[in-house]
Design a protein around this motif. Structure first.
Motif, PDB file in Angstrom:
ATOM      1  N   VAL A 162      47.276  -9.996 -16.177  1.00 26.27           N
ATOM      2  CA  VAL A 162      46.063  -9.094 -16.095  1.00 26.27           C
ATOM      3  C   VAL A 162      45.663  -8.714 -14.971  1.00 26.27           C
ATOM      4  O   VAL A 162      45.748  -8.846 -13.564  1.00 26.27           O
ATOM      5  CB  VAL A 162      45.106  -9.721 -16.954  1.00 26.27           C
ATOM      6  CG1 VAL A 162      43.681  -8.451 -17.318  1.00 26.27           C
ATOM      7  CG2 VAL A 162      45.531 -10.646 -18.006  1.00 26.27           C
ATOM      8  N   VAL A 164      49.398  -6.247 -18.776  1.00 24.32           N
ATOM      9  CA  VAL A 164      47.726  -5.869 -19.811  1.00 24.32           C
ATOM     10  C   VAL A 164      46.603  -5.487 -18.292  1.00 24.32           C
ATOM     11  O   VAL A 164      46.949  -6.240 -16.868  1.00 24.32           O
ATOM     12  CB  VAL A 164      46.541  -6.238 -20.343  1.00 24.32           C
ATOM     13  CG1 VAL A 164      45.224  -5.345 -20.235  1.00 24.32           C
ATOM     14  CG2 VAL A 164      47.749  -7.157 -20.973  1.00 24.32           C
ATOM     15  N   THR A 165      47.533  -3.908 -17.745  1.00 24.36           N
ATOM     16  CA  THR A 165      45.892  -3.226 -17.146  1.00 24.36           C
ATOM     17  C   THR A 165      44.556  -2.491 -17.552  1.00 24.36           C
ATOM     18  O   THR A 165      44.648  -1.724 -18.725  1.00 24.36           O
ATOM     19  CB  THR A 165      46.469  -1.692 -16.434  1.00 24.36           C
ATOM     20  OG1 THR A 165      47.686  -2.040 -15.367  1.00 24.36           O
ATOM     21  CG2 THR A 165      45.622  -1.353 -15.304  1.00 24.36           C
ATOM     22  N   LEU A 166      43.765  -4.024 -17.147  1.00 24.21           N
ATOM     23  CA  LEU A 166      42.395  -2.554 -17.426  1.00 24.21           C
ATOM     24  C   LEU A 166      41.520  -2.360 -16.659  1.00 24.21           C
ATOM     25  O   LEU A 166      41.602  -2.313 -15.207  1.00 24.21           O
ATOM     26  CB  LEU A 166      41.306  -4.219 -17.681  1.00 24.21           C
ATOM     27  CG  LEU A 166      41.665  -5.351 -18.998  1.00 24.21           C
ATOM     28  CD1 LEU A 166      40.890  -6.630 -18.572  1.00 24.21           C
ATOM     29  CD2 LEU A 166      41.536  -4.662 -20.444  1.00 24.21           C
ATOM     30  N   ILE A 192      44.541  -0.747 -20.894  1.00 29.64           N
ATOM     31  CA  ILE A 192      43.545  -0.904 -22.148  1.00 29.64           C
ATOM     32  C   ILE A 192      41.987  -0.264 -21.151  1.00 29.64           C
ATOM     33  O   ILE A 192      41.903  -0.468 -20.178  1.00 29.64           O
ATOM     34  CB  ILE A 192      42.591  -2.279 -22.641  1.00 29.64           C
ATOM     35  CG1 ILE A 192      43.871  -3.183 -22.369  1.00 29.64           C
ATOM     36  CG2 ILE A 192      41.762  -2.274 -23.020  1.00 29.64           C
ATOM     37  CD1 ILE A 192      43.716  -4.262 -23.739  1.00 29.64           C
ATOM     38  N   GLY A 201      42.651  -7.866 -24.351  1.00 28.30           N
ATOM     39  CA  GLY A 201      43.453  -7.890 -23.085  1.00 28.30           C
ATOM     40  C   GLY A 201      44.442  -9.340 -22.869  1.00 28.30           C
ATOM     41  O   GLY A 201      45.691  -9.485 -22.782  1.00 28.30           O
ATOM     42  N   GLN A 247      54.053  -2.399 -20.403  1.00 27.18           N
ATOM     43  CA  GLN A 247      52.707  -2.210 -19.889  1.00 27.18           C
ATOM     44  C   GLN A 247      51.865  -1.551 -20.492  1.00 27.18           C
ATOM     45  O   GLN A 247      51.887  -1.247 -21.251  1.00 27.18           O
ATOM     46  CB  GLN A 247      52.404  -1.685 -18.375  1.00 27.18           C
ATOM     47  CG  GLN A 247      51.061  -1.852 -17.916  1.00 27.18           C
ATOM     48  CD  GLN A 247      51.308  -2.693 -16.978  1.00 27.18           C
ATOM     49  OE1 GLN A 247      51.158  -3.551 -16.315  1.00 27.18           O
ATOM     50  NE2 GLN A 247      49.769  -2.554 -16.591  1.00 27.18           N
ATOM     51  N   ILE A 248      50.806  -3.006 -20.687  1.00 22.94           N
ATOM     52  CA  ILE A 248      49.475  -2.431 -22.068  1.00 22.94           C
ATOM     53  C   ILE A 248      48.798  -1.715 -21.187  1.00 22.94           C
ATOM     54  O   ILE A 248      47.967  -2.845 -20.540  1.00 22.94           O
ATOM     55  CB  ILE A 248      48.988  -2.914 -23.240  1.00 22.94           C
ATOM     56  CG1 ILE A 248      50.229  -3.508 -24.274  1.00 22.94           C
ATOM     57  CG2 ILE A 248      47.692  -2.521 -23.798  1.00 22.94           C
ATOM     58  CD1 ILE A 248      49.955  -4.057 -24.970  1.00 22.94           C
ATOM     59  N   LEU A 305      46.380 -10.293 -25.787  1.00 23.89           N
ATOM     60  CA  LEU A 305      47.768  -9.824 -25.154  1.00 23.89           C
ATOM     61  C   LEU A 305      48.012 -10.635 -24.330  1.00 23.89           C
ATOM     62  O   LEU A 305      50.121 -10.350 -24.220  1.00 23.89           O
ATOM     63  CB  LEU A 305      47.944  -7.988 -25.346  1.00 23.89           C
ATOM     64  CG  LEU A 305      47.454  -7.764 -26.197  1.00 23.89           C
ATOM     65  CD1 LEU A 305      47.278  -6.096 -26.016  1.00 23.89           C
ATOM     66  CD2 LEU A 305      48.105  -7.572 -27.410  1.00 23.89           C
ATOM     67  N   ALA A 306      47.984 -10.571 -23.033  1.00 23.59           N
ATOM     68  CA  ALA A 306      48.571 -11.221 -21.973  1.00 23.59           C
ATOM     69  C   ALA A 306      49.254 -12.770 -21.696  1.00 23.59           C
ATOM     70  O   ALA A 306      49.942 -13.172 -22.001  1.00 23.59           O
ATOM     71  CB  ALA A 306      47.369 -11.318 -20.168  1.00 23.59           C
ATOM     72  N   THR A 330      48.302   3.092 -24.957  1.00 24.90           N
ATOM     73  CA  THR A 330      46.940   2.906 -23.741  1.00 24.90           C
ATOM     74  C   THR A 330      45.789   2.711 -25.122  1.00 24.90           C
ATOM     75  O   THR A 330      45.824   3.505 -25.984  1.00 24.90           O
ATOM     76  CB  THR A 330      47.560   4.337 -23.477  1.00 24.90           C
ATOM     77  OG1 THR A 330      47.622   3.820 -22.104  1.00 24.90           O
ATOM     78  CG2 THR A 330      45.173   4.416 -22.889  1.00 24.90           C
ATOM     79  N   TYR A 343      48.247  -4.998 -32.463  1.00 29.86           N
ATOM     80  CA  TYR A 343      49.133  -5.016 -31.661  1.00 29.86           C
ATOM     81  C   TYR A 343      50.063  -4.704 -33.051  1.00 29.86           C
ATOM     82  O   TYR A 343      50.709  -3.908 -32.570  1.00 29.86           O
ATOM     83  CB  TYR A 343      49.887  -5.991 -31.450  1.00 29.86           C
ATOM     84  CG  TYR A 343      51.718  -6.266 -30.434  1.00 29.86           C
ATOM     85  CD1 TYR A 343      51.592  -5.831 -29.482  1.00 29.86           C
ATOM     86  CD2 TYR A 343      52.331  -6.325 -31.560  1.00 29.86           C
ATOM     87  CE1 TYR A 343      52.206  -5.648 -28.965  1.00 29.86           C
ATOM     88  CE2 TYR A 343      53.804  -5.680 -31.197  1.00 29.86           C
ATOM     89  CZ  TYR A 343      54.017  -5.860 -30.074  1.00 29.86           C
ATOM     90  OH  TYR A 343      55.360  -5.321 -29.119  1.00 29.86           O
TER      91      TYR A 343
END
Length: 220
Positions: free
Chosen positions: A57, A33-35, A83, A23, A80-81, A26-27, A3, A212
Motif C-alpha cells: 500500500v 494499491v496506490t491511494l 484508488i 485498499g 497496480q490498483i 485488496l492489498a 482506477t 473486484y
C-alpha cells in the motif's frame, strides 16, 4: 490496471473509510494499491501517519486538479490498483478523476438527505459519460448501516434499484473497527481489537470482493 474513484458531494458519507477498507483488503489479497488523497480533510494522509502502512500500500497526498490525471496515469501500471479519495464537492478535480475511472463508487448513508445529495454524484458521472462518449461503470455502497434495516433504508434502496443503479452488496456496516482505523492506522488485522473484529473483517473482505468482481467484469 484499474482506477477506482470514490466520489460523493456529501460530506460524512464514508468516502475515506470505504477507500481505506477497499485498499487494505485488496492489498491483503495480494494486489499493489496506490491511494490518492484528494480530499482537503486529508483523511487518508492522517490514517497513513498513524502507523506503518500495510504491505503493498502507498499513499500520495496533495494531488490537485492540475496533477490528478497525470498522477493516475503514472500509477496505472500492470498489477497496480489506484484508488482515488475525492473531496466532498462537485468540482473540476472530481470531474477529471471520474473521467479516468474504471469504476466510480458512491458511498451513501441510508437517509433521505444523503440519498438526495448522493444522487448528484451519479449526475456528474452521466455528464462525464456524455462528454467522453463512453460508459463509466459506477455503483453505490450504503455505509454505516445497521443489521436491522429501517423503512427509510429499504425505501431508498428500492428507489435506486428501480432507477437501475448498481448497489454493492454487502453494505458497509456501522462498526467501531472501521472508524478506529483512523486512530490506529494499519488494517483491520494489525490494529488493536475494536468490537467484533471477525465480523468487521468479513464485512470488509466481502465488500472488496464485490468491488473486484465488478472490475473483473469490466476487463480492467
Amino acid at each position: 490496471m484499474p482506477t477506482v474513484v470514490i466520489a460523493s458531494p456529501k460530506g460524512g458519507a464514508g468516502k475515506s473509510t470505504a477507500a481505506v477498507l477497499l485498499g487494505t483488503e485488496l492489498a491483503h489479497a495480494g494486489a499493489a494499491v496506490t491511494l490518492l488523497d484528494c480530499d482537503p480533510n486529508r483523511s487518508l494522509t492522517l490514517w497513513a501517519g498513524r502507523g506503518p502502512l500495510p504491505p503493498r500500500v502507498a499513499v500520495l497526498s496533495d494531488v490537485d486538479e492540475a496533477g490528478i490525471v497525470r498522477t493516475i496515469k503514472r500509477h496505472d501500471l500492470d498489477g497496480q490498483i489506484v484508488i482515488v479519495d475525492l473531496e466532498g464537492v462537485a468540482s473540476r478535480l472530481v470531474s477529471r478523476a471520474i473521467s479516468q475511472a474504471d469504476l466510480v463508487i458512491t458511498p451513501m448513508r441510508a437517509t433521505t438527505l444523503d440519498a438526495t445529495v448522493g444522487v448528484r454524484a451519479l449526475q456528474l458521472i452521466r455528464e462525464e459519460e456524455e462528454a467522453l462518449d463512453r460508459r463509466i461503470p459506477h455503483a453505490v455502497v450504503f455505509t454505516m448501516t445497521r443489521a436491522v434495516r429501517s423503512r427509510q433504508h429499504s425505501g431508498i434502496e428500492a428507489s435506486l434499484r428501480e432507477q437501475g443503479v448498481d448497489l454493492i452488496e454487502p453494505p458497509l456496516m456501522e462498526r467501531t473497527a472501521f472508524s478506529a482505523l483512523f486512530e490506529f492506522g494499519g488494517n483491520l488485522r494489525t490494529m488493536p481489537a475494536q468490537g467484533n473484529m471477525t465480523a468487521a473483517i468479513g464485512n470488509a473482505e466481502s465488500f472488496a470482493q464485490a468491488v473486484y468482481a465488478r472490475l473483473a467484469e469490466g476487463g480492467a
